[in-house]
Design a protein around this motif. Sequence first.
Motif, PDB file in Angstrom:
ATOM      1  N   ILE A 141       0.861  -1.175   0.000  1.00  0.00           N
ATOM      2  CA  ILE A 141       0.000   0.000   0.000  1.00  0.00           C
ATOM      3  C   ILE A 141       0.899   1.226   0.000  1.00  0.00           C
ATOM      4  N   SER A 142       0.551   2.222  -0.790  1.00  0.00           N
ATOM      5  CA  SER A 142       1.357   3.431  -0.862  1.00  0.00           C
ATOM      6  C   SER A 142       1.537   4.029   0.532  1.00  0.00           C
ATOM      7  N   TYR A 143       2.771   4.366   0.881  1.00  0.00           N
ATOM      8  CA  TYR A 143       3.035   4.759   2.265  1.00  0.00           C
ATOM      9  C   TYR A 143       2.353   6.064   2.695  1.00  0.00           C
ATOM     10  N   PRO A 144       2.129   7.085   1.832  1.00  0.00           N
ATOM     11  CA  PRO A 144       1.372   8.251   2.311  1.00  0.00           C
ATOM     12  C   PRO A 144      -0.027   7.895   2.788  1.00  0.00           C
ATOM     13  N   ILE A 145      -0.700   7.000   2.057  1.00  0.00           N
ATOM     14  CA  ILE A 145      -2.041   6.565   2.473  1.00  0.00           C
ATOM     15  C   ILE A 145      -1.969   5.854   3.817  1.00  0.00           C
ATOM     16  N   PHE A 146      -1.011   4.965   3.949  1.00  0.00           N
ATOM     17  CA  PHE A 146      -0.896   4.178   5.177  1.00  0.00           C
ATOM     18  C   PHE A 146      -0.518   5.069   6.359  1.00  0.00           C
ATOM     19  N   LEU A 147       0.325   6.085   6.136  1.00  0.00           N
ATOM     20  CA  LEU A 147       0.734   6.976   7.216  1.00  0.00           C
ATOM     21  C   LEU A 147      -0.429   7.844   7.684  1.00  0.00           C
ATOM     22  N   VAL A 148      -1.239   8.338   6.748  1.00  0.00           N
ATOM     23  CA  VAL A 148      -2.403   9.137   7.141  1.00  0.00           C
ATOM     24  C   VAL A 148      -3.371   8.296   7.966  1.00  0.00           C
ATOM     25  N   LEU A 149      -3.638   7.070   7.514  1.00  0.00           N
ATOM     26  CA  LEU A 149      -4.527   6.185   8.267  1.00  0.00           C
ATOM     27  C   LEU A 149      -3.914   5.820   9.625  1.00  0.00           C
ATOM     28  N   GLY A 150      -2.592   5.609   9.648  1.00  0.00           N
ATOM     29  CA  GLY A 150      -1.931   5.316  10.916  1.00  0.00           C
ATOM     30  C   GLY A 150      -2.005   6.478  11.879  1.00  0.00           C
ATOM     31  N   GLY A 151      -1.767   7.703  11.386  1.00  0.00           N
ATOM     32  CA  GLY A 151      -1.902   8.875  12.241  1.00  0.00           C
ATOM     33  C   GLY A 151      -3.319   9.070  12.722  1.00  0.00           C
TER      34      GLY A 151
ATOM     35  N   ALA B 128      -5.503   6.669  13.257  1.00  0.00           N
ATOM     36  CA  ALA B 128      -5.731   5.670  14.309  1.00  0.00           C
ATOM     37  C   ALA B 128      -5.066   6.082  15.619  1.00  0.00           C
ATOM     38  N   LEU B 129      -3.854   6.631  15.523  1.00  0.00           N
ATOM     39  CA  LEU B 129      -3.164   7.077  16.739  1.00  0.00           C
ATOM     40  C   LEU B 129      -3.908   8.202  17.435  1.00  0.00           C
ATOM     41  N   SER B 130      -4.525   9.084  16.648  1.00  0.00           N
ATOM     42  CA  SER B 130      -5.237  10.216  17.251  1.00  0.00           C
ATOM     43  C   SER B 130      -6.449   9.769  18.052  1.00  0.00           C
ATOM     44  N   LEU B 131      -6.951   8.568  17.785  1.00  0.00           N
ATOM     45  CA  LEU B 131      -8.128   8.060  18.490  1.00  0.00           C
ATOM     46  C   LEU B 131      -7.766   7.260  19.735  1.00  0.00           C
ATOM     47  N   VAL B 132      -6.469   7.007  19.955  1.00  0.00           N
ATOM     48  CA  VAL B 132      -6.040   6.250  21.137  1.00  0.00           C
ATOM     49  C   VAL B 132      -6.140   7.142  22.368  1.00  0.00           C
ATOM     50  N   PRO B 133      -6.911   6.757  23.384  1.00  0.00           N
ATOM     51  CA  PRO B 133      -7.044   7.600  24.587  1.00  0.00           C
ATOM     52  C   PRO B 133      -5.740   7.661  25.368  1.00  0.00           C
ATOM     53  N   GLY B 134      -5.479   8.833  25.911  1.00  0.00           N
ATOM     54  CA  GLY B 134      -4.298   9.006  26.740  1.00  0.00           C
ATOM     55  C   GLY B 134      -3.072   9.519  26.021  1.00  0.00           C
ATOM     56  N   LEU B 135      -3.055   9.436  24.710  1.00  0.00           N
ATOM     57  CA  LEU B 135      -1.906   9.951  23.980  1.00  0.00           C
ATOM     58  C   LEU B 135      -1.937  11.472  23.963  1.00  0.00           C
ATOM     59  N   PRO B 136      -0.766  12.126  23.997  1.00  0.00           N
ATOM     60  CA  PRO B 136      -0.750  13.592  24.009  1.00  0.00           C
ATOM     61  C   PRO B 136      -1.299  14.173  22.714  1.00  0.00           C
ATOM     62  N   ARG B 137      -2.008  15.284  22.862  1.00  0.00           N
ATOM     63  CA  ARG B 137      -2.562  15.977  21.698  1.00  0.00           C
ATOM     64  C   ARG B 137      -1.442  16.701  20.944  1.00  0.00           C
TER      65      ARG B 137
END
Length: 534
Positions: free
Chosen positions: A27-37, A39-48
Motif C-alpha cells: 500500500i502506498s506509504y502516504p495513504i498508510f501513514l495518514v490512516l496510521g496517524g 488511528a493514533l489520534s483516536l487512542v485515549p491518553g496519547l498527548p494531543r
Amino acid sequence: MHEDVLLVLGLLFIMLLLVMLSQRLRISYPIFLVLGGLALSLVPGLPRIVIDHELIFLIFLPPLLYEAAWYTSWHDFWRWKRPIVLLAFGLVFFTSTIVAYVSRAMIPGFTLPLGFLLGGIISPPDAVAATSVLKGIKVPRRITTILEGESLINDASSLIVFRFALAAVVSGTFVWQQAVGTFLLVSSMGLVVGLAVAQLFYFIHRYLPTTPSINTALTFIAPYSMYLLAEEFHFSGVLAVVSGGLLMSYHSHRVFDANTRLQSTSVWASVGFVLNGLVFILIGLELPVAVEGLGSYSLQQAIIYSLVISVIVIVIRLAWMYPAAFVPRWFSSIRASEPSPGWQGTLILGWAGMRGVVSLASALSVPLLLSGGQAFPQRNLILFITFVVILVTLVFQGLTLPAIIRFTRVSENDTRMPADEQEAGIRLRLRAAALAHMGQHYTTDMRENELIRSLHQRMHAEAQRTGNLLEALDYDDSKRQALKRYHQVLLDVLRVQREELLLLRREGRFEDEMLRHQEAQLDLDEAKISHMPH
C-alpha cells in the motif's frame, strides 16, 4: 523539552514502522501513514499534537519543493508546459471559484470570500502522494511528468488565491483588478528572487574551495534562503524555491563533482523520505483538532458538507481534464507537436488529484482572530472540511488509482525511444566518445594496457589473500608508475564521457532520468578508481 524530543523520536519510529508495514502490504506509504496517524489520534491518553502552520511552511515545504524541482526534467517540463500550466493555474482558479460559490450556497453563514479561502486551500493536489502511488506501476512518462510539473507551481497559485481571499475576509473588500496586478507582481518577483539566490549559490559552488560535505550542506541552506528572502518582501516563496531549484539542477552537472553528487544524493534521499513521512502522519494526527470547535455545526453536518465538497473537487478535476486535453488539439500545430493523451491518460491524470501537505498547512495558517479581536469566522469548519478532503482524496483515490490504471490499460503514446533503447544509445555514444579520445591522445600498445590491467588484478588478489594492502603494493617502482598512469587514463576517459553526457543533455534526445542514471554510474566508477591502490 525532553518530552518534545521523545515525542518527535517516537513519531519518527512509528512512521518508519508504518512505512515498512505498508511495503509488506503493498500500500502506498502516504495513504498508510495518514490512516496510521488517524488511528493514533483516536487512542485515549496519547498527548494531543497541534501543528504550527509555520513549522510546515518553513521547515517542511522549502526542502520538499527544492528536491522536487531538483529532480524535475527541464526538457520534459518545457515539452508539456501547456497541460502543466492549464492544471497548475487554470484548474486551481477554476476549482477555487466553483468551491467558493457552492460552499456559500450550501453552508449557512459562509460568505464568498470564505468560499474562495476554502477553495484556495483545497485546490492544489499533492504530487508526493500521486507519485508514490504510481511507483512500481507502469504508466507513461508523460503522466508522471505532468503531475510533477503541476505540483511544482500549483502550490504557488493556490497560496496566492488563499492570500487574497484571507485579505478579503479580514478587510471585507476585494478588488479584482488589484488582485490580478498583485498576483503578477508576487509571482514574477518570486521567480526573480529564486533565480538571483540560485545564481549566488552557483557562484559559491563553482568558484570557492568547497568540499562534498560543504556542498551538501549548502544545498540545504539554499531552499530556505530562497523561501525566506522572497517571503520577507511578500513575494511567492514557493515560486522562488521552484525557480531556484530548477536553475541549480540545470547547472549541477558543471559545479558538482562525483563525490558531491554521491554524498548529496544519499543525504537528500534520507531527509526527503523522513520529511514526507512525518508530514503525512501528522495529517492523520490532526483529526481531534479538526473536530473540536465546530461551534453551531454538528459533526454530522460538518461531515456532510465535507463529503459534498470532496465529491465536487474530484468531479471538477475530471470535468476540467477532457476539454483541457482535447480542445487545444483542434489546432494543427498542437496536434503535430503533441501526441494524443487518449481518454486513458486523461482519466488517470484526473483521478490522481490527491490533496496533502500544502492544503493542511494553509488551513492551519488561518488566524484564530481578526484584526479587531473577533474570532475568525468558520475557521474550525474550514479546517475540518480540509482534513476530510485530504482524507477522501488521498485514501479513496489513492487506493483505487492502481485499479483505474489496470482498467484503462494505458500504454506509452510517445515519439521517444523506449527506455532500453535509450540506455543502449547513451552507452554507445559514451563508448564512442571514449574510443575517439583514446585513439587521439593515447598511442600505447593495447598489450601494455592488458599488462597494467593484469597487474592491477594481481594486486587486489594479493591484498585479499594476505589482508595486508601494503604487502600487495610491494612491487617495483616501474609497475607502480604504470598502474598510476592506468588510473589517470581511466579518469581522463570518465571526464570525456561526462562532457558527452552534457552534450546529450543539450540535444534533448534522451530523457533526463536515463542521463542521470548513467551519470550516477560514472560517479560510482570514479569513486572506485579513487579508492584503488596506487
